[in-house]
Design a protein around this motif. Sequence first.
Motif, PDB file in Angstrom:
ATOM      1  N   GLY A 242       0.082  11.917 -18.906  1.00  0.00           N
ATOM      2  CA  GLY A 242       0.584  12.403 -17.620  1.00  0.00           C
ATOM      3  C   GLY A 242       2.097  12.369 -17.502  1.00  0.00           C
ATOM      4  N   ILE A 243       2.553  12.581 -16.276  1.00  0.00           N
ATOM      5  CA  ILE A 243       3.999  12.618 -16.035  1.00  0.00           C
ATOM      6  C   ILE A 243       4.551  11.202 -15.893  1.00  0.00           C
ATOM      7  CG2 ILE A 243       5.758  13.318 -14.346  1.00  0.00           C
ATOM      8  CD1 ILE A 243       3.941  15.706 -13.645  1.00  0.00           C
ATOM      9  N   ASP A 244       3.753  10.335 -15.275  1.00  0.00           N
ATOM     10  CA  ASP A 244       4.304   9.047 -14.844  1.00  0.00           C
ATOM     11  C   ASP A 244       4.546   8.037 -15.966  1.00  0.00           C
ATOM     12  OD1 ASP A 244       3.990  10.186 -12.360  1.00  0.00           O
ATOM     13  OD2 ASP A 244       2.085   9.190 -11.956  1.00  0.00           O
TER      14      ASP A 244
ATOM     15  N   PRO B 279      -1.895  21.325 -20.193  1.00  0.00           N
ATOM     16  CA  PRO B 279      -3.107  21.140 -19.382  1.00  0.00           C
ATOM     17  C   PRO B 279      -4.258  20.358 -20.022  1.00  0.00           C
ATOM     18  CG  PRO B 279      -3.077  23.317 -20.359  1.00  0.00           C
ATOM     19  CD  PRO B 279      -1.822  22.657 -20.798  1.00  0.00           C
ATOM     20  N   TYR B 280      -3.996  19.467 -20.990  1.00  0.00           N
ATOM     21  CA  TYR B 280      -5.138  18.781 -21.600  1.00  0.00           C
ATOM     22  C   TYR B 280      -5.585  17.592 -20.761  1.00  0.00           C
ATOM     23  CZ  TYR B 280      -3.049  21.647 -25.143  1.00  0.00           C
ATOM     24  OH  TYR B 280      -2.488  22.710 -25.788  1.00  0.00           O
ATOM     25  N   GLU B 281      -6.860  17.424 -20.631  1.00  0.00           N
ATOM     26  CA  GLU B 281      -7.447  16.397 -19.773  1.00  0.00           C
ATOM     27  C   GLU B 281      -7.149  14.979 -20.273  1.00  0.00           C
ATOM     28  OE1 GLU B 281     -10.857  17.562 -17.547  1.00  0.00           O
ATOM     29  OE2 GLU B 281      -8.934  18.506 -17.137  1.00  0.00           O
TER      30      GLU B 281
ATOM     31  N   ASN C 234      13.268  14.713 -20.685  1.00  0.00           N
ATOM     32  CA  ASN C 234      12.665  15.742 -21.549  1.00  0.00           C
ATOM     33  C   ASN C 234      11.168  15.567 -21.835  1.00  0.00           C
ATOM     34  OD1 ASN C 234      13.256  18.116 -22.738  1.00  0.00           O
ATOM     35  ND2 ASN C 234      13.728  17.243 -24.753  1.00  0.00           N
ATOM     36  N   THR C 235      10.472  14.774 -21.011  1.00  0.00           N
ATOM     37  CA  THR C 235       9.029  14.620 -21.231  1.00  0.00           C
ATOM     38  C   THR C 235       8.217  15.564 -20.336  1.00  0.00           C
ATOM     39  OG1 THR C 235       9.058  12.760 -19.660  1.00  0.00           O
ATOM     40  CG2 THR C 235       9.120  12.209 -21.991  1.00  0.00           C
ATOM     41  N   PHE C 236       8.853  16.108 -19.311  1.00  0.00           N
ATOM     42  CA  PHE C 236       8.113  16.870 -18.291  1.00  0.00           C
ATOM     43  C   PHE C 236       7.298  18.022 -18.876  1.00  0.00           C
ATOM     44  CE2 PHE C 236       7.878  20.215 -14.995  1.00  0.00           C
ATOM     45  CZ  PHE C 236       7.152  19.525 -14.040  1.00  0.00           C
ATOM     46  N   ASN C 237       7.962  18.853 -19.675  1.00  0.00           N
ATOM     47  CA  ASN C 237       7.271  20.055 -20.187  1.00  0.00           C
ATOM     48  C   ASN C 237       6.062  19.713 -21.052  1.00  0.00           C
ATOM     49  OD1 ASN C 237       8.861  21.853 -18.865  1.00  0.00           O
ATOM     50  ND2 ASN C 237      10.355  22.032 -20.538  1.00  0.00           N
ATOM     51  N   THR C 238       6.120  18.584 -21.726  1.00  0.00           N
ATOM     52  CA  THR C 238       4.962  18.154 -22.514  1.00  0.00           C
ATOM     53  C   THR C 238       3.895  17.554 -21.583  1.00  0.00           C
ATOM     54  OG1 THR C 238       6.463  17.696 -24.336  1.00  0.00           O
ATOM     55  CG2 THR C 238       4.255  16.749 -24.501  1.00  0.00           C
ATOM     56  N   SER C 239       4.335  16.765 -20.625  1.00  0.00           N
ATOM     57  CA  SER C 239       3.380  16.117 -19.710  1.00  0.00           C
ATOM     58  C   SER C 239       2.523  17.126 -18.949  1.00  0.00           C
ATOM     59  CB  SER C 239       4.120  15.241 -18.696  1.00  0.00           C
ATOM     60  OG  SER C 239       4.629  14.084 -19.315  1.00  0.00           O
TER      61      SER C 239
ATOM     62  N   THR D  26       4.158  -8.470 -21.983  1.00  0.00           N
ATOM     63  CA  THR D  26       3.901  -7.823 -20.694  1.00  0.00           C
ATOM     64  C   THR D  26       3.174  -6.498 -20.913  1.00  0.00           C
ATOM     65  OG1 THR D  26       4.935  -6.783 -18.746  1.00  0.00           O
ATOM     66  CG2 THR D  26       6.246  -6.835 -20.728  1.00  0.00           C
ATOM     67  N   ILE D  27       2.450  -6.075 -19.873  1.00  0.00           N
ATOM     68  CA  ILE D  27       1.812  -4.756 -19.878  1.00  0.00           C
ATOM     69  C   ILE D  27       2.613  -3.882 -18.917  1.00  0.00           C
ATOM     70  CG2 ILE D  27      -0.286  -3.491 -19.215  1.00  0.00           C
ATOM     71  CD1 ILE D  27      -1.850  -6.107 -19.833  1.00  0.00           C
ATOM     72  N   VAL D  28       2.837  -2.633 -19.289  1.00  0.00           N
ATOM     73  CA  VAL D  28       3.614  -1.723 -18.440  1.00  0.00           C
ATOM     74  C   VAL D  28       2.763  -0.501 -18.106  1.00  0.00           C
ATOM     75  CG1 VAL D  28       5.739  -0.357 -18.281  1.00  0.00           C
ATOM     76  CG2 VAL D  28       5.704  -2.451 -19.678  1.00  0.00           C
ATOM     77  N   THR D  29       2.720  -0.127 -16.827  1.00  0.00           N
ATOM     78  CA  THR D  29       1.968   1.076 -16.444  1.00  0.00           C
ATOM     79  C   THR D  29       2.844   2.015 -15.616  1.00  0.00           C
ATOM     80  OG1 THR D  29       1.140   0.489 -14.253  1.00  0.00           O
ATOM     81  CG2 THR D  29      -0.044  -0.442 -16.130  1.00  0.00           C
ATOM     82  N   GLY D  30       2.336   3.214 -15.421  1.00  0.00           N
ATOM     83  CA  GLY D  30       3.069   4.214 -14.620  1.00  0.00           C
ATOM     84  C   GLY D  30       2.552   4.299 -13.195  1.00  0.00           C
ATOM     85  N   GLU D  31       1.953   3.226 -12.705  1.00  0.00           N
ATOM     86  CA  GLU D  31       1.395   3.278 -11.350  1.00  0.00           C
ATOM     87  C   GLU D  31       2.487   3.325 -10.273  1.00  0.00           C
ATOM     88  OE1 GLU D  31      -2.611   0.617 -11.686  1.00  0.00           O
ATOM     89  OE2 GLU D  31      -0.771  -0.195 -12.561  1.00  0.00           O
TER      90      GLU D  31
END
Length: 386
Positions: free
Chosen positions: A183-185, A337-339, A329-334, A279-284
């Motif tokens: 995803g994006i986050d 449309p893959y699930e 520069n991650t947006f276009n890859t994020s 540590t664990i890191v998430t995009g929440e």
Amino acid sequence: MNKTLIVRYGEIYLKGKNKSYFESSLVHNIKIALYGINYSILRAQNRIVIEKYSEKDEPKIMDILKRVFGIHSISPALEIKTDFDEIIKNSVLLSNDTGTFRVTVKRADKKFPYSSVELAKAVGGAILDEKPNLKVDLHNPQHELFIDIRENGLTYIFYDKIICAGGMPIGTAGKGMVLLSGGIDSPVAAYMIAKRGLSLTALHFHSFPYTSEQAKEKVIDLAKILSSYCGKFNLLVVPFTEIQRKIHENCPAEYMITIMRRFMMRIAEKLCETYSCKTIVTGESLGQVASQTLESITVTNSAVENIPVFRPLIAFDKEEIIEISKKINTFNTSILPYEDCCTVFLPKFPIIKPKLALIEKAEESLNVNELMDSALAQTEVIEIKP
Ligand code: ATP
Ligand code: MG
């Protein structure tokens, strides 16, 4: 006269007695990032100087350094020996032809027989003599010429200060495990925490065949973009299908995502032990979706026993996250449309305010340890390089 790049660091200068450790880490990371290019590197006071490189490599070196965490700014500069006539000559050479300018002198070498103001005046005068179309503007100049007289007998002359990524050198904050979806986050979260000096291992849950090989490739591509900032790291891919299937078969549908996310956390914590991550890191981000309400985060979080979970994006709006993802520069890859695995067996009405006791009760119908061990045993390790 040599062409050099002056590298300035940001927060490291606040580090007091530990400064040398942070500085050494930064030099180490710069050397890794510039691997394969010929140059030499010098530690000067409160800065680092890159020199003796071929001029054709300068744009490439600058491009790489802009991404090295811990660097605040860089300046392409002329390095000359500290000598009044040399300073005048090269300042004139480097100056623009038109517009407004000012000269700013910094004199660390107090043995140099002119004060900063005297030298600035002399240089400004010499420039005006040669370039009559220029005008001095001390307060709001179009161009600022910096003259930096160091204690080591060398002087640096430069115009631009190019602002870089900032942050702290990778590795100085220890190691962390980032949960990387497609995803994006999460790539933004990874970038932000790496910027604070955390060295990353990435973990992705893959639900083949419900999610495609392309979904996995997309995560690998995102990881590669991240590695252009953080250097090489491991991406662990854990098969998640069996766990999801068992939850789907045995637990109430509205608990699907909550229980799934608790499995992610447990597996992440186990892998943290194996890979020495602390540590664990998430995009929440708080309230973004049902699984990110305060209640959901509390229940997810309680599956982790011994280490902190960092959520760099917790207070960010989606728009703000998107802005960063475009910048890095991650947006276009994020947005391909893959699930992601979170869309598999997605209930119509996921629970928004789960209660830990009820979730734990639902989990009793699963053999949690066995499912985890089986998934962990099939972990694939992919080495990601820029
Ligand atoms: P993202 O854009 O990062 O996917 P999201 O808004 O889609 O986030 P969720 O799908 O609820 O939110 O996921 C929240 C966080 O859980 C993600 O930011 C990521 O850190 C982690 N996560 C979700 N799916 C996966 C996955 N398949 N593999 C690894 N981590 C994941
Ligand atoms: Mg997602």
